[in-house]
Design an enzyme around this catalytic site. Sequence first.
Site, short mmCIF file in Angstrom:
data_model
loop_
_atom_site.label_atom_id
_atom_site.label_comp_id
_atom_site.label_asym_id
_atom_site.label_seq_id
_atom_site.Cartn_x
_atom_site.Cartn_y
_atom_site.Cartn_z
N SER A 1 4.25 4.20 8.36
CA SER A 1 5.68 4.04 8.55
C SER A 1 5.96 3.34 9.88
CB SER A 1 6.38 5.39 8.43
OG SER A 1 7.78 5.22 8.31
N ASP B 1 7.78 2.76 -2.94
CA ASP B 1 8.30 3.15 -1.63
C ASP B 1 9.66 2.50 -1.45
OD1 ASP B 1 8.86 3.65 1.04
OD2 ASP B 1 6.83 3.19 1.73
N HIS C 1 7.01 7.13 -0.19
CA HIS C 1 6.65 6.77 1.18
C HIS C 1 5.52 7.69 1.65
CE1 HIS C 1 7.43 4.75 4.93
NE2 HIS C 1 7.72 5.87 5.58
#
Length: 627
Positions: free
Chosen positions: A202, A312, A343
């Site tokens: 991320s 995602d 995610h």
Amino acid sequence: MLTSRWRGAAVVAVAISMSLAAIATGPAAARPSAGPSITVTHGRTQPVFSYRDAVREHLMVQTRADSDGDGAEDRVAVDIIRPRETERGLKVPVIMLASPYNDTVGRGFEAEKKTYAADGSPAKFPLFYDNYFVPRGYAVVDVDMTGTGRSDGCPTIGGKADVAAATSAIDWLNGRATAYRTDGSEVKATWSSGKTGMIGHSYEGTLANAVAGTGVEGLETIVPISGISSWYEFARTNGAKHWNGFGPWLAGSLDSDPPEKCQAVRDRLAAGEDDATGNYNAHWKERDYLAPPAPQVSKVRASVFAVHDLSDYNVRIDQFADWWEPLAERGVPRKLWLGRYGHTDPFDWPGRRALWVDTVHRWFDHWLYGIRNGIMDEPRVDLQSGPTTWTTQADWPARTSPSPLHPKSDGSLALRPATGTDTGSFTDLKLSEADLTADPATARPGRLAYLTPPLRTGARISGTPTVDLRVSLDKPTSNLTALLVDYGEDERIDWSRNDPLNGIHDGLRGLAEESCHGEGTAADDACYRKTANVTVRGPSEVIARGWMDAQNRHSLTTPEPLNPGTSYRIAWKTLPNDYEVKPGHRIGLVLAGTDADFLYFEDPTGAKVTVDLAASRVTVPVAARRG
């Protein structure tokens, strides 16, 4: 094939590594007689160093950024764990994780945070990298992003000061920057080989992309997991907003200082994001690693092992795809894993954990120690084709042929275009995707829906569909949404389900059973909960989504309102995917206004949108089916 630059680097890396240990091509590698050294067996560094006895240090590295505007350049917190043998001459490469999450939301499926001993030295490093790699002859360096954890300054959400934290740490590892102990004395990285690999998920993967885009010397490889390549395209798509107030909100949530300290920075973030218009500007260009005329991606010197999830919708898949393509054009050595979850981190993909650990181990061994272990001779891509099935292929996307599909007034989606003056119309309402995709044969005021006949042989879509419409509006603009849909009963990963109380998120469920990867201490074990798939059986799945603010059809910086009643051609890309539509299923195209699930912060204009069917199509990249 490697370019000359990377071929030369690989030769140099091999030569250097041979002074530490013989390159393993057989069952075991010889160990040099003098001084501490790594051991290599079957192309992998072996755990011959004590994790418990490792050196643990907390330092502050000087940057050249003053993110909070207090007149003093920021220092960033750097926590290090390295083999004790580095005190006796062993030089080791670094696995670096630069993160804004260390003392706030935590990291990984279990939201781990850093902890410190009474003397201020680091006691717990989040995730498994330290437990696994330090015994194998690596240092692990955990950097608190500027304005987070123990670092000075304020978060700038993708800005240059954020990136400076990791680049300054890499400079220090190569003798180009200064670091200080807690007592104020200077300290040098005499134990560092100068080679660094960055990894993270991320925001951490985003920082890996951004740091690679600076071309900083010493960064040899990156493993960006669900990383951003353009913050504008994270917050907007073709002018349509996914977020309002994102930067100030995230900056506030990451900063554990008193709110007033960084309020001025958050105010600048709010002004720069310009939520009133959604337009691209200098604020977004600073945070865009793909922006011409000199995109940061063109400066990448490091090899790239990219990981992303096709479902995602936090960091959407175009963030990977738009980064992957120019890397390929430049001949950057690459590898790719594509999952089907939300995610997530591949460490948590069911049934893949041991393979992931081994693969990233061999990747770092190859690029940081120069070990010839065949990692670059394997298929470049691992692709999850179903909840429990994986395939490999030479590259991504697969080789495809463009297949135009044309909407017709009878509700069909056909290989041949419509003729005449047939049109369809919808009103820009704000509807959920459940409403937009339900009962495609039923007319609804907020959408148009078209269906192919049932597919006789199925089809594999690999890459990015494009939508090309001829429309007229009765108002100056409208949000436009295009959904490509698989209509057919099937068991699919339930990537959108999030139930924290039951340990469920993004298609994964945490289990009580753990697996362990590396050595541990009482403060930092190497064991993590296993996971299982969360699936759902349903009648449809959206294959690809695309959005557009019609007035941004030509420019993201300068909107051009439409003249009501005038016909315009508006074309845009949907999000990419790699998806198999099974025999008997039907492909649907849904055209609508404001998508309530993904354009949450947009208001519908109420415009009537009329589509010229004969001049409109969606083009789908269709790959040859797997044998």
